[in-house]
Design an enzyme around this catalytic site. Structure first.
Site, PDB file in Angstrom:
ATOM      1  CB  CYS A 289      38.522  36.594  50.612  1.00 16.83           C
ATOM      2  SG  CYS A 289      38.901  34.341  50.627  1.00 16.83           S
ATOM      3  CG  LEU A 290      37.724  42.204  48.082  1.00 17.88           C
ATOM      4  CD1 LEU A 290      37.813  43.860  49.009  1.00 17.88           C
ATOM      5  CD2 LEU A 290      38.008  43.339  46.467  1.00 17.88           C
TER       6      LEU A 290
ATOM      7  CB  SER B  94      32.251  46.918  40.311  1.00 22.76           C
ATOM      8  OG  SER B  94      32.355  44.960  39.502  1.00 22.76           O
TER       9      SER B  94
ATOM     10  CB  ILE C  87      36.957  33.267  47.572  1.00 20.64           C
ATOM     11  CG1 ILE C  87      35.987  34.161  48.478  1.00 20.64           C
ATOM     12  CG2 ILE C  87      38.579  32.451  47.616  1.00 20.64           C
ATOM     13  CD1 ILE C  87      36.278  35.773  47.424  1.00 20.64           C
TER      14      ILE C  87
ATOM     15  CG  PHE D  55      38.593  36.594  37.641  1.00 18.95           C
ATOM     16  CD1 PHE D  55      39.289  37.225  36.471  1.00 18.95           C
ATOM     17  CD2 PHE D  55      38.502  35.131  37.894  1.00 18.95           C
ATOM     18  CE1 PHE D  55      39.700  36.126  35.696  1.00 18.95           C
ATOM     19  CE2 PHE D  55      39.355  34.385  37.315  1.00 18.95           C
ATOM     20  CZ  PHE D  55      40.121  34.800  36.408  1.00 18.95           C
ATOM     21  CD  GLU D  56      43.142  38.240  39.046  1.00 20.57           C
ATOM     22  OE1 GLU D  56      43.862  39.146  38.649  1.00 20.57           O
ATOM     23  OE2 GLU D  56      43.426  37.293  38.589  1.00 20.57           O
TER      24      GLU D  56
ATOM     25  CD  GLN E  65      30.047  54.628  33.580  1.00 18.71           C
ATOM     26  OE1 GLN E  65      29.539  53.797  33.189  1.00 18.71           O
ATOM     27  NE2 GLN E  65      30.030  55.364  34.477  1.00 18.71           N
TER      28      GLN E  65
HETATM   29  C1  FAD Z   1      34.993  32.729  38.784  1.00 19.71           C
HETATM   30  C2  FAD Z   1      35.168  33.940  39.248  1.00 19.71           C
HETATM   31  C3  FAD Z   1      36.382  33.401  40.059  1.00 19.71           C
HETATM   32  C4  FAD Z   1      36.690  34.806  40.966  1.00 19.71           C
HETATM   33  N1  FAD Z   1      37.221  35.490  41.664  1.00 19.71           N
HETATM   34  C5  FAD Z   1      37.199  35.746  42.898  1.00 19.71           C
HETATM   35  C6  FAD Z   1      38.063  35.582  43.999  1.00 19.71           C
HETATM   36  O1  FAD Z   1      39.597  34.650  43.970  1.00 19.71           O
HETATM   37  N2  FAD Z   1      38.242  36.732  44.916  1.00 19.71           N
HETATM   38  C7  FAD Z   1      37.275  37.676  44.828  1.00 19.71           C
HETATM   39  O2  FAD Z   1      37.394  38.507  45.911  1.00 19.71           O
HETATM   40  N3  FAD Z   1      36.200  37.733  44.146  1.00 19.71           N
HETATM   41  C8  FAD Z   1      36.949  37.108  42.563  1.00 19.71           C
HETATM   42  N4  FAD Z   1      35.433  36.858  42.258  1.00 19.71           N
HETATM   43  C9  FAD Z   1      34.506  38.471  42.089  1.00 19.71           C
HETATM   44  C10 FAD Z   1      34.419  39.257  40.377  1.00 19.71           C
HETATM   45  O3  FAD Z   1      36.324  39.781  41.013  1.00 19.71           O
HETATM   46  C11 FAD Z   1      33.454  40.567  40.650  1.00 19.71           C
HETATM   47  O4  FAD Z   1      33.188  39.506  39.871  1.00 19.71           O
HETATM   48  C12 FAD Z   1      34.010  40.969  39.904  1.00 19.71           C
HETATM   49  O5  FAD Z   1      34.471  42.008  40.495  1.00 19.71           O
HETATM   50  C13 FAD Z   1      32.698  42.080  39.483  1.00 19.71           C
HETATM   51  O6  FAD Z   1      31.641  42.383  40.011  1.00 19.71           O
HETATM   52  P1  FAD Z   1      30.529  41.715  40.034  1.00 19.71           P
HETATM   53  O7  FAD Z   1      30.399  40.521  39.090  1.00 19.71           O
HETATM   54  O8  FAD Z   1      29.823  41.763  41.414  1.00 19.71           O
HETATM   55  O9  FAD Z   1      29.490  42.769  38.908  1.00 19.71           O
HETATM   56  P2  FAD Z   1      29.243  43.969  39.516  1.00 19.71           P
HETATM   57  O10 FAD Z   1      30.335  44.856  40.250  1.00 19.71           O
HETATM   58  O11 FAD Z   1      27.863  43.929  39.630  1.00 19.71           O
HETATM   59  O12 FAD Z   1      28.886  44.459  37.634  1.00 19.71           O
HETATM   60  C14 FAD Z   1      28.099  43.844  36.691  1.00 19.71           C
HETATM   61  C15 FAD Z   1      28.329  45.021  35.658  1.00 19.71           C
HETATM   62  O13 FAD Z   1      27.986  46.098  35.742  1.00 19.71           O
HETATM   63  C16 FAD Z   1      29.073  47.153  35.552  1.00 19.71           C
HETATM   64  N5  FAD Z   1      29.250  47.781  36.225  1.00 19.71           N
HETATM   65  C17 FAD Z   1      29.458  47.776  37.430  1.00 19.71           C
HETATM   66  N6  FAD Z   1      29.749  49.541  38.121  1.00 19.71           N
HETATM   67  C18 FAD Z   1      29.737  50.166  36.995  1.00 19.71           C
HETATM   68  C19 FAD Z   1      29.716  51.587  37.251  1.00 19.71           C
HETATM   69  N7  FAD Z   1      30.593  52.207  38.779  1.00 19.71           N
HETATM   70  N8  FAD Z   1      30.284  52.079  35.806  1.00 19.71           N
HETATM   71  C20 FAD Z   1      29.892  51.318  34.645  1.00 19.71           C
HETATM   72  N9  FAD Z   1      29.189  49.789  34.863  1.00 19.71           N
HETATM   73  C21 FAD Z   1      29.401  49.294  35.533  1.00 19.71           C
HETATM   74  C22 FAD Z   1      30.275  45.862  35.411  1.00 19.71           C
HETATM   75  O14 FAD Z   1      31.443  46.104  34.757  1.00 19.71           O
HETATM   76  C23 FAD Z   1      29.786  44.437  35.083  1.00 19.71           C
HETATM   77  O15 FAD Z   1      29.720  44.599  33.403  1.00 19.71           O
HETATM   78  C24 FAD Z   1      35.253  35.697  40.872  1.00 19.71           C
HETATM   79  C25 FAD Z   1      33.894  36.245  39.962  1.00 19.71           C
HETATM   80  C26 FAD Z   1      34.451  34.664  39.426  1.00 19.71           C
HETATM   81  C27 FAD Z   1      33.353  34.692  38.818  1.00 19.71           C
END
Ligand code: FAD
Length: 594
Positions: free
Chosen positions: A167-168, A175, A201, A405-406, A509
């Site tokens: 749970c993060l 991100s 999660i 994810f991850e 970037q």
């Molecule tokens: C089905 C599913 C299961 C999941 N399971 C888990 C889990 O078990 N536990 C958990 O903790 N999380 C989980 N997640 C969360 C997942 O890890 C996040 O969705 C992921 O880390 C991306 O975050 P975000 O969706 O908020 O995208 P954002 O961070 O909002 O990013 C949006 C876009 O912007 C880009 N971006 C963001 N920052 C930058 C930057 N600095 N430079 C360039 N591009 C950037 C990203 O690559 C992406 O394309 C899950 C998500 C899904 C959809």
């Protein structure tokens, strides 16, 4: 995700011994160095492990083989039935990486990744239910738990009595995971009160053991990790999300309202939770990579059968060049992804301490290759591929999550490039200090050149080649030369970027993406070369085809690397940025022909 890696490059430059021992081989590539012992010989399972793995894989096959129709129905219904998850528990699939003395099977990272490959051949959601538990849900306990915590939880996690989730993520922290708002406040008795909400999660709804990251701002650091059991007062989960893919894998919110935690719920050191989270994700990436490789093997099998059986224009479509090209590309991709994932598992199993860049490379490559395979297998099936009656559309939907994810592909590419260049930054600084001394004290100066900086001068004057030529059979010599040449090019590219931009490199970037793509090709390509050159030649035809895969990958990689290097000098980056800003201002496409 730290974006100012260049700021830290003053400390801890790796020594030559470190680069030749068990430190990061991908970071060494950025310094122009291929460390052969990090790739050769290609890792193999021991006989004992093969025997144990064989039994686990057989039981996975027996359990999943006749459930293909069920997976489709569960995808529609957005749920895996509890009896099915119970079946996974009874097979021991929740104890794959838990040591035998705690009731698990005690597989190595490579063995575990191979099992997820097997389940990934059937259904991604199944792999996720197994993987969310082991790869990330309870991995923190294995890596950072105290003996007492392991004693208390591992046997129940191995049996599946406890199912784990990680749970993060929060609504404002995806991100940018370090910006979480869930808070754990320290109580006078040394315990904690936890408040906040996690979203998306995996296995949230079916788990009762959560590894939770919360803000504990103190001198010790900002974030801490905690073990939170589902039955504590104040823990609740939301409904399953409706998703594009992996629909039968449970994805829910997990909320904490005044949850009282005991001091012993702290996982790892107070304030070191971000490190715990990143270590879990790095160590768990081979699970996801294994699942992706399994999915690719299914795509290849489905597409090959479809291509042979489908007749058009009086021929099987397998006779057409464009269909052959798709199957060949999918096969090269799959072999390459499998080689890289296997290599990273080997690093983890054999005590490498720094494999985060390699793990990220394998995740980016395997997840993107899986999506390409899903897309191309659907294209080969064409209209049938689009129909729900066939498996392709679900595979395509399921694979879409892998680059999200991850760690998204974007964030991981930035991480790969910045982490790799951190060492280059260190060596450049060393080099500058050393060369100043050479000019000030010409005789003494050379003695002051550290091993590392000295080696770098050699590399960058092109004398440091021939690192792997002797390790590959003659037939792979030209391929080895490609990777040697472009390793030097990568090092030069990194030098130029750091000299040109200094700390501002973190903001460049487009350039970082190109550097990441070059090192991805190098690392994956070297893994392929190592695998093919260590291969059994008993089956001559299969060996010849594997050689052909190595040639194809090295030629494709060469073209991509060349393009990326040329684009460093000539590109449309500024126009692209300006055009994007123009569109952002209007939030629409402003041209119409009418
Ligand atoms: C089905 C599913 C299961 C999941 N399971 C888990 C889990 O078990 N536990 C958990 O903790 N999380 C989980 N997640 C969360 C997942 O890890 C996040 O969705 C992921 O880390 C991306 O975050 P975000 O969706 O908020 O995208 P954002 O961070 O909002 O990013 C949006 C876009 O912007 C880009 N971006 C963001 N920052 C930058 C930057 N600095 N430079 C360039 N591009 C950037 C990203 O690559 C992406 O394309 C899950 C998500 C899904 C959809």
């Amino acid at each position: 995700m730290t974006t100012n890696a260049t700021e830290d490059y003053r400390s801890d430059a790796p020594t030559k011994a470190e680069h030749e021992g068990k430190s990061s081989p991908a970071k060494a590539l950025f310094c122009g160095d291929i460390v052969p012992s990090c790739f050769w010989p290609f890792p193999q399972f021991t006989d004992e492990e093969k025997e144990m793995l064989g039994m686990v894989l057989d039981s996975v096959d027996r359990f999943l083989e006749d459930k293909r129709d069920d997976f489709r129905q569960w995808d529609e219904a957005s749920e895996q039935p509890e009896e099915f998850v119970q079946g996974l528990r009874e097979l021991g699939l929740f104890g794959l990486i838990i040591p035998e003395d705690h009731g698990g099977i005690g597989l190595s990272n490579a063995g575990y990744s191979r099992v997820l490959q097997q389940s990934g051949r059937y259904d991604s959601s199944v792999s996720l239910t197994i993987g969310a538990h082991s790869s990330i849900g309870m991995k923190g306990l294995l890596l950072f738990g105290t003996d007492a915590q392991k004693e208390k939880y591992l046997p129940r996690l191995a049996s599946g009595e406890l199912t784990a989730a990680f749970c993060l993520t929060e609504s404002g922290a995806g991100s940018d995971a370090a910006s979480i708002k869930t808070r754990a406040t320290k109580n006078t008795d040394g315990g904690w009160t936890l408040n906040g909400e996690k979203i998306w999660i995996t296995s949230g709804g079916i788990s009762n053991f959560y590894t939770v990251f919360a803000r504990t701002d103190s001198d010790a650091g900002k974030i801490s990790a905690f073990i939170v059991e589902r039955d504590l007062a104040g823990v609740s989960t939301g409904l399953n999300e409706h998703k594009l893919g992996i629909r039968s894998s449970s994805t829910t919110t997990v909320s904490f309202t005044d949850v009282k935690l005991r001091p012993e719920n702290l996982l790892g050191e107070e304030g070191k939770g971000f490190k715990v989270a990143m270590s879990i994700l790095n160590n768990g990436r081979t699970g996801l990579g294994g699942g992706a490789v399994g999915g690719m093997k299914t795509c290849i099998a489905l597409a090959a059968k479809q291509a042979v059986e489908r007749k058009q224009f009086g021929y099987s479509i397998a006779d057409f060049g464009l269909i052959k090209k798709k199957i060949a590309d999918m096969t090269v991709d799959c072999f390459a992804a499998e080689s890289a994932v296997r290599m990273v598992s080997h690093y983890i199993d054999s005590g490498y301490t720094d494999y985060s860049v390699e793990a990220a490379i394998s995740k980016v490559f395997a997840s993107e290759a899986m999506f390409r395979a899903a897309n191309e297998s659907l294209q080969i099936a064409a209209g049938s591929g689009f129909m729900k009656e066939y498996p392709y559309e679900q595979i395509l939907r399921d694979s879409r999550i892998l680059t999200i994810f991850e760690g998204t592909s974007e964030i991981l590419r930035l991480f790969i490039a910045l982490s790799g260049m951190k060492d280059v930054g260190m060596s450049l600084r060393e080099l500058k200090l050393a060369t100043d001394d050479i000019f000030n004290h010409p005789i003494k100066g050379f003695g002051l050149l550290s091993d590392y900086a000295g080696r770098r001068i050699t590399q960058l004057t092109s004398l440091g080649q021939d690192r792997i030529i002797g390790t590959v059979p003659d037939v792979l010599r030209d391929d080895a030369l490609v990777f040697e040449k472009y390793t030097l090019e990568l090092a030069r590219m990194a030098d130029v970027l750091l000299r040109r931009h200094g700390k501002a490199i973190a903001e460049k970037q487009f350039a970082l993406q190109r550097a990441a793509d070059v090192v991805i090709d190098l690392f994956v390509g070297l893994s392929v070369l190592a695998r093919v050159s260590s291969m059994d030649t008993d089956d001559e035809e299969q060996f010849q085809q594997a050689l052909s895969i190595a040639h194809m990958f090295s030629q494709q990689a060469k073209r991509r690397m060349n393009r990326n290097l040329r684009a460093m000098l000539r590109n449309e980056d500024e126009s692209a940025k300006s055009l994007a800003d123009y569109i952002f201002e209007r939030e629409k496409y402003p041209w119409d022909v009418l």
